[in-house]
Every structure is written in C-alpha cells, then in structure tokens.
Write an enzyme that holds these catalytic residues in place. Structure first.
Site, PDB file in Angstrom:
ATOM      1  N   GLY A 161      87.745  75.381  74.975  1.00 56.14           N
ATOM      2  CA  GLY A 161      87.854  76.770  75.414  1.00 56.14           C
ATOM      3  C   GLY A 161      89.309  77.181  75.518  1.00 56.14           C
ATOM      4  O   GLY A 161      90.212  76.346  75.512  1.00 56.14           O
ATOM      5  N   GLY A 180      92.338  77.607  77.063  1.00 56.38           N
ATOM      6  CA  GLY A 180      92.917  77.151  78.320  1.00 56.38           C
ATOM      7  C   GLY A 180      94.214  77.855  78.651  1.00 56.38           C
ATOM      8  O   GLY A 180      94.729  77.777  79.772  1.00 56.38           O
ATOM      9  N   LYS A 205      98.938  84.302  74.076  1.00 55.97           N
ATOM     10  CA  LYS A 205      98.928  82.840  74.179  1.00 55.97           C
ATOM     11  C   LYS A 205      99.994  82.428  75.195  1.00 55.97           C
ATOM     12  O   LYS A 205     101.159  82.772  75.027  1.00 55.97           O
ATOM     13  CB  LYS A 205      99.223  82.254  72.785  1.00 55.97           C
ATOM     14  CG  LYS A 205      99.053  80.759  72.668  1.00 55.97           C
ATOM     15  CD  LYS A 205      99.032  80.367  71.198  1.00 55.97           C
ATOM     16  CE  LYS A 205      99.086  78.857  71.018  1.00 55.97           C
ATOM     17  NZ  LYS A 205      99.059  78.491  69.591  1.00 55.97           N
ATOM     18  N   ASP A 265      98.554  74.184  82.716  1.00 58.55           N
ATOM     19  CA  ASP A 265      99.105  75.271  83.529  1.00 58.55           C
ATOM     20  C   ASP A 265      98.839  76.646  82.911  1.00 58.55           C
ATOM     21  O   ASP A 265      99.238  77.674  83.466  1.00 58.55           O
ATOM     22  CB  ASP A 265     100.616  75.071  83.732  1.00 58.55           C
ATOM     23  CG  ASP A 265     101.371  75.012  82.409  1.00 58.55           C
ATOM     24  OD1 ASP A 265     100.744  75.174  81.339  1.00 58.55           O
ATOM     25  OD2 ASP A 265     102.601  74.797  82.442  1.00 58.55           O
ATOM     26  N   GLY A 266      98.211  76.677  81.731  1.00 60.85           N
ATOM     27  CA  GLY A 266      97.926  77.958  81.092  1.00 60.85           C
ATOM     28  C   GLY A 266      99.137  78.613  80.457  1.00 60.85           C
ATOM     29  O   GLY A 266      99.072  79.748  79.987  1.00 60.85           O
ATOM     30  N   ARG A 309      99.260  87.018  69.542  1.00 61.40           N
ATOM     31  CA  ARG A 309      98.718  86.587  68.258  1.00 61.40           C
ATOM     32  C   ARG A 309      97.707  87.624  67.770  1.00 61.40           C
ATOM     33  O   ARG A 309      96.919  88.144  68.546  1.00 61.40           O
ATOM     34  CB  ARG A 309      98.052  85.229  68.444  1.00 61.40           C
ATOM     35  CG  ARG A 309      97.411  84.680  67.198  1.00 61.40           C
ATOM     36  CD  ARG A 309      97.339  83.174  67.245  1.00 61.40           C
ATOM     37  NE  ARG A 309      96.277  82.688  68.107  1.00 61.40           N
ATOM     38  CZ  ARG A 309      96.013  81.384  68.273  1.00 61.40           C
ATOM     39  NH1 ARG A 309      96.735  80.478  67.657  1.00 61.40           N
ATOM     40  NH2 ARG A 309      95.048  80.984  69.074  1.00 61.40           N
ATOM     41  N   ASP A 332      88.399  72.760  66.365  1.00 57.76           N
ATOM     42  CA  ASP A 332      88.688  73.980  67.135  1.00 57.76           C
ATOM     43  C   ASP A 332      89.832  74.767  66.507  1.00 57.76           C
ATOM     44  O   ASP A 332      90.073  75.913  66.876  1.00 57.76           O
ATOM     45  CB  ASP A 332      89.017  73.644  68.599  1.00 57.76           C
ATOM     46  CG  ASP A 332      90.182  72.671  68.715  1.00 57.76           C
ATOM     47  OD1 ASP A 332      90.095  71.575  68.147  1.00 57.76           O
ATOM     48  OD2 ASP A 332      91.190  73.019  69.352  1.00 57.76           O
ATOM     49  N   ASN A 333      90.517  74.145  65.558  1.00 57.23           N
ATOM     50  CA  ASN A 333      91.627  74.825  64.895  1.00 57.23           C
ATOM     51  C   ASN A 333      91.271  75.230  63.473  1.00 57.23           C
ATOM     52  O   ASN A 333      92.145  75.406  62.633  1.00 57.23           O
ATOM     53  CB  ASN A 333      92.867  73.934  64.903  1.00 57.23           C
ATOM     54  CG  ASN A 333      93.370  73.670  66.311  1.00 57.23           C
ATOM     55  OD1 ASN A 333      93.068  74.429  67.230  1.00 57.23           O
ATOM     56  ND2 ASN A 333      94.113  72.603  66.484  1.00 57.23           N
ATOM     57  N   ASP A 374      96.404  78.281  64.767  1.00 56.17           N
ATOM     58  CA  ASP A 374      96.924  77.296  65.720  1.00 56.17           C
ATOM     59  C   ASP A 374      98.071  76.478  65.148  1.00 56.17           C
ATOM     60  O   ASP A 374      97.921  75.332  64.734  1.00 56.17           O
ATOM     61  CB  ASP A 374      95.806  76.384  66.245  1.00 56.17           C
ATOM     62  CG  ASP A 374      95.339  76.888  67.605  1.00 56.17           C
ATOM     63  OD1 ASP A 374      95.906  77.880  68.083  1.00 56.17           O
ATOM     64  OD2 ASP A 374      94.416  76.296  68.184  1.00 56.17           O
TER      65      ASP A 374
HETATM   66  P1  AMP Z   1      95.621  73.038  70.837  1.00 59.60           P
HETATM   67  O1  AMP Z   1      96.062  71.634  70.682  1.00 59.60           O
HETATM   68  O2  AMP Z   1      96.751  74.021  71.000  1.00 59.60           O
HETATM   69  O3  AMP Z   1      94.635  73.458  69.810  1.00 59.60           O
HETATM   70  O4  AMP Z   1      94.881  73.107  72.261  1.00 59.60           O
HETATM   71  C1  AMP Z   1      93.776  72.316  72.570  1.00 59.60           C
HETATM   72  C2  AMP Z   1      93.152  72.778  73.851  1.00 59.60           C
HETATM   73  O5  AMP Z   1      94.033  72.593  74.955  1.00 59.60           O
HETATM   74  C3  AMP Z   1      92.747  74.236  73.887  1.00 59.60           C
HETATM   75  O6  AMP Z   1      91.547  74.329  74.609  1.00 59.60           O
HETATM   76  C4  AMP Z   1      93.887  74.870  74.630  1.00 59.60           C
HETATM   77  O7  AMP Z   1      93.513  76.094  75.236  1.00 59.60           O
HETATM   78  C5  AMP Z   1      94.204  73.814  75.662  1.00 59.60           C
HETATM   79  N1  AMP Z   1      95.589  73.892  76.152  1.00 59.60           N
HETATM   80  C6  AMP Z   1      96.708  73.617  75.460  1.00 59.60           C
HETATM   81  N2  AMP Z   1      97.791  73.788  76.238  1.00 59.60           N
HETATM   82  C7  AMP Z   1      97.374  74.182  77.453  1.00 59.60           C
HETATM   83  C8  AMP Z   1      98.023  74.522  78.685  1.00 59.60           C
HETATM   84  N3  AMP Z   1      99.355  74.477  78.818  1.00 59.60           N
HETATM   85  N4  AMP Z   1      97.245  74.895  79.713  1.00 59.60           N
HETATM   86  C9  AMP Z   1      95.916  74.936  79.590  1.00 59.60           C
HETATM   87  N5  AMP Z   1      95.248  74.624  78.466  1.00 59.60           N
HETATM   88  C10 AMP Z   1      95.955  74.251  77.402  1.00 59.60           C
HETATM   89 MG    MG Z   2      93.483  74.878  69.270  1.00 53.87          MG
END
Ligand code: AMP
Ligand code: MG
Length: 497
Positions: free
Chosen positions: A101, A103, A124, A136-137, A187, A263-264, A273
C-alpha cells in the site's frame, strides 16, 4: 487524524474527477497529507503544468518563492476538488509476497486536462498513511530529484513513464543512515494501478471487487477492449503487449529499472517507481547497480524475463475471471504468457533494426544485432556512444571499432545497409532518431544531485535537465554530456526510502 490542510482557490486550474476515490472502500484509505514546516519549490515542470491545464503562473511565477506551488505541492494546501487517499496494494518484492500500500504517497485526485486526458496527481513523501508500517511517510530530497530527472528524461526519450510536476523541499530533515533534507515529489501518472493492486484484491478473496478492478482498468486504459469476447483475457493480453513493448524500449536505451517488483509494474504500461534505476555506460547484460539486488534478479538483461514473471502473477489473480472452469482458465492464461517471449523479441528486434539504420527485415538481422552486442561486451564499449559513432560511420567506411572481429562485424553491417533500397543518408537519419546523443549517465546525475542537495546549487541539475529535454539532439545544450565520463567504478544505487 491530521490537521486539515487549507483549501486553495479554484483559480489554479484544478479540474478533478476522482474515479478511484469512488471505488469501494477495499481499494483505499482516505488520508490527508501531513503539513510540512517550511515548503519551498525546488523544481517545477512548466510545460507539464500547462498541458495539465494548470495555471503555471499562479503556482510558480518567475520568482518561484512567490507562488502557491510550494504550499500545494507540499500538501500544506489542498487543491479544490482533491480527495486525498492512499491506495491499497500488495506485491512480490524480490520474489516474496508482501502486503504494502501507499506508505508515503497520497493520491490527491485525477486531473482532467484540456485535451480530455485523465492523470493521477500524487504526492510522494507526503506523510504517514495506514500503510506506512514502520516508515515515516517521508522522502529525502536526493531521491525525489533523481526521480524527477530520470522520469522526465525517459519521457523525452519517447518511453512511456510517470512524469514529475514538482519537487518541494520541506524544511524538515528525514532520518535514514544520516539526517537528510526532506522533500515531496508531485508525480503525474495515467494511473497507479499496479500488478500488486490486483494481487491485493485477489488475496482478500473478494471476487466482486476483483471484477470491479478489472473492469475499471479496462474502462480507464483499454476502452477499445470493452466489446471483446473475453474482456479479461483481452486485458491480460493487452497488458502483456504493453509491458513487452516497454521493456524492449528500456533495453534500447540501456535503462535498468532496478526494482521490478510486482507493485512497481503499472497496468497502463508506464515505467513507474524510480528508485535504484540507472543507465548502462559500458555494455554488459549482467549489469546491476542496485545495492539491494544481491542476486542480479533485476539485472539489465534479465528484465524481459522478470516482466514475464510479473505478468504470470497478474494472470494468477485474473484466473477466476478468465473462465468458470479453472483448468480452462489456466490454459488461457498460459497461452497468453507463452506469447510474451515472441512479442518481446519482435518489439526489441524492430527497435534494434532502427538503431542500426535498417528499414527492411532480413532473417539474419537477429544474428547481426547479437554480433554487435557481443562486440560491445568484449570491448567494454559504451552502449550509447557506440550507436552514435555507428551513425557517423554510415557515410564513409570509417572504422568504429579497434578490434579485428568488430571491424569484421562492421563490414557485415555495411553490406547489410547496401542490400536495402534506402540510401546511406536515410539510414543515418533513422539512426540519429533512434539513438540518443545523451542519456542520464550516472556520473552526471550524481554530480547534479550532489550540487543541489549539498550546496543548494541547482544549476548543474537545470543544465542536465535541459540537455535531456532533447536527447537526440547534439547541440550546445548536449555538448557537455556527449562524451562518456570516466566510468564510475562500483556504482551503487539505493532505494531512496
Ligand atoms: P518502493 O520500494 O518505493 O516501491 O516501496 C515499497 C513500499 O514501501 C511501498 O508500500 C511504499 O509506500 C513503502 N515505503 C517506502 N518508503 C517509505 C517510507 N519512508 N515510509 C513509509 N512507507 C514507505
Ligand atoms: Mg513501489
């Protein structure tokens, strides 16, 4: 949960129609961006803003500090009509299934453009959501500038991709191994429906929601398939074709996505992504830059294979919709997946022909192309520069290679050019249209990002962005980036989380 961001006046050109927000609750969780302390607009994509129907002048006047852009693109001020939410999805990360999801990304809504197109506007790094887990979002400035730069470069190369509208610095630090300046990227995407979105719904065992998602995806991205005999099989086939075409284009320019988790992978066929992605300098199919890709799963030459693997995960989720009889459903899915290899090869070879100035098709072309790639590999030659050198070599019989084997290859290629009716001049023109003079090389990307992040100096980044706006040109803007820089040995990219 969070303080409600202020609403902006409608004069900025927002024109939202939020179909995803109207989908059933299983698909998303509503959440507002978490305001940041001191937002400042660092990058703004004026032509993209205008194409979206936004008032670029109101958002970012000449002095970018004055406009509303900082407040809007940080999430501090919600545009009129926004219905912020985090999307639910799952994904296979390096082969392991995980519930994920958004995050750290928040979808503001879908902007309808003056041309009648629909684009997701997503922030983002906009703060925590129900899917943040331990995160930390937030996002760090370096990786957000990187996504902006590489996604815009991909777009200019003619490769389907999400785009970047703005980067705002937050005035807050994010804490990774070190404290880093925080940022939010805006984005823009045809949608954010991922293979992982289907996996999430399928894993919840809700067949009605699955049908809703498949039909929504068909309506949004493949309306021409509405009347197909088996629309969901047609959807699988169409996604397969777009992914085959996309990965072929990546290979044509030397792009390595780096983290092709399910997911990407986007259902609409856009590159999405940008984390540890990078471009090849010297040609080697086993090239991996990502620090977390220990086994080379997402190596340059493995990308077609991984795309097919991801499509198999999509096909699994669609089985209940393909046929009432599970065995028949599996047979239909398998037939479709098996055609990936051929579809990919056709796309890839056709692009490689253009890169070599070939208008016609001959049986030996695959062998000819492979012969060149073997030469590049043996010589550790620069992928991008070699094709531009070959373009120059269409006219005279100038040797493009130092080795005898490769000189022999060049003679074969010259013979092949002679066997087509088009002139050498036509061949050269075709080559210059299909072989970029500049790509975002690791050396220049790092240099530009470092200047921006460490010294607040955006000039190198702005110059690089300008050169990459017209990657097939070889003019004054491109001159500084034409010659391959010294190879960055042991170059590593990071996921930017
Ligand atoms: P990604 O590797 O960017 O495709 O991210 C994989 C997952 O980790 C996705 O669900 C992102 O929303 C979550 N995510 C990545 N970085 C963070 C962050 N700093 N805080 C919360 N969720 C994150
Ligand atoms: Mg991703």
């Amino acid at each position: 949960m969070h303080a409600q961001p202020a609403k902006t006046p409608p004069s900025q050109g927002w024109n939202f129609d939020n179909t995803y927000a109207r989908l059933p609750e299983i698909f998303h969780v509503r959440v507002n961006p978490v305001p940041v302390r001191a937002p400042k607009l660092a990058l703004f994509n004026r032509p993209l803003a205008e194409a979206l129907g936004l008032d670029a002048q109101a958002l970012a006047p000449q002095d970018m500090a004055e406009g509303a852009g900082a407040a809007v693109f940080s999430g501090n001020q919600l545009p009129e009509g926004a219905e912020p939410l985090a999307q639910a999805y799952a994904g296979h990360q390096f082969g392991h299934f995980t519930m994920l999801g958004d995050g750290r990304a928040i979808l503001l809504g879908e902007q309808l453009t003056p041309a009648g197109e629909r684009f997701d506007i997503q922030l983002k790094g906009a703060g925590q959501t129900a899917f943040s887990r331990l995160g930390d979002g937030r996002a760090a400035l370096g990786p957000m500038l990187r996504e902006y730069l590489i996604s815009e470069a991909m777009h200019a190369l003619g490769i389907p991709t999400t785009r970047s509208l703005a980067v705002v610095t937050t005035g807050e630090n994010v804490y990774r191994e070190d404290a880093l300046p925080g940022a939010v990227l805006t984005r823009v995407a045809a949608s954010h429906i991922r293979v992982g979105t289907f996996q999430y719904i399928a894993s919840r065992g809700d067949k009605e929601a699955l049908r809703t998602l498949a039909d929504y995806t068909l309506r949004r991205h493949y309306p021409e398939l509405a009347g197909a005999e088996n629309p969901h099989l047609a959807l699988l086939r169409a996604v397969m074709e777009r992914q085959a075409a996309l990965v072929a284009q990546w290979l044509h320019v030397g792009f390595i996505h780096g983290v092709m988790n399910t997911d990407n992978m986007s259902l609409c066929g856009e590159t999405i992504d940008y984390g540890p992605c990078a471009f090849l300098d010297t040609y080697a199919p086993d090239t991996v830059f990502s620090s977390i890709d220990q086994t080379g799963r997402y190596a340059f030459g493995n990308q077609p294979h991984m795309a097919q693997w991801n499509l198999a995960r999509l096909a699994e989720t669609l089985l209940p919709l393909l046929h009432a009889d599970e065995h028949k459903a599996i047979a239909l899915a398998e037939e479709c997946l098996l055609s990936f290899a051929e579809t990919f090869k056709r796309r890839w070879l056709s692009g490689m022909r253009a890169k070599l100035g070939l208008f016609t098709e001959e049986d030996g072309d695959l062998d000819l192309v492979k012969g060149l790639l073997d030469c590049l590999h043996d010589l550790h030659a620069d992928y991008t520069a070699t094709f531009r050198d070959l373009a120059a070599a269409t006219q005279a019989e100038t040797p493009a290679f130092a080795s005898a084997d490769c000189a022999h290859w060049q003679a074969r290629w010259q013979d092949r050019l002679n066997r087509q009716p088009q002139s050498r001049d036509d061949a050269r023109t075709l080559m210059l249209k299909h072989n970029p003079a500049v790509i975002p090389r690791n050396f220049f990307v790092e240099q530009a990002l470092q200047a921006a992040v460490q010294n607040g100096d955006y000039d190198p980044l702005t110059r690089l962005l300008k050169a990459l706006e017209q990657p097939f040109e070889d003019g004054p803007d491109q001159a500084a980036y034409r010659t391959p820089p010294p190879p960055v040995t042991d170059y590593k990219t990071f996921c930017g989380t």
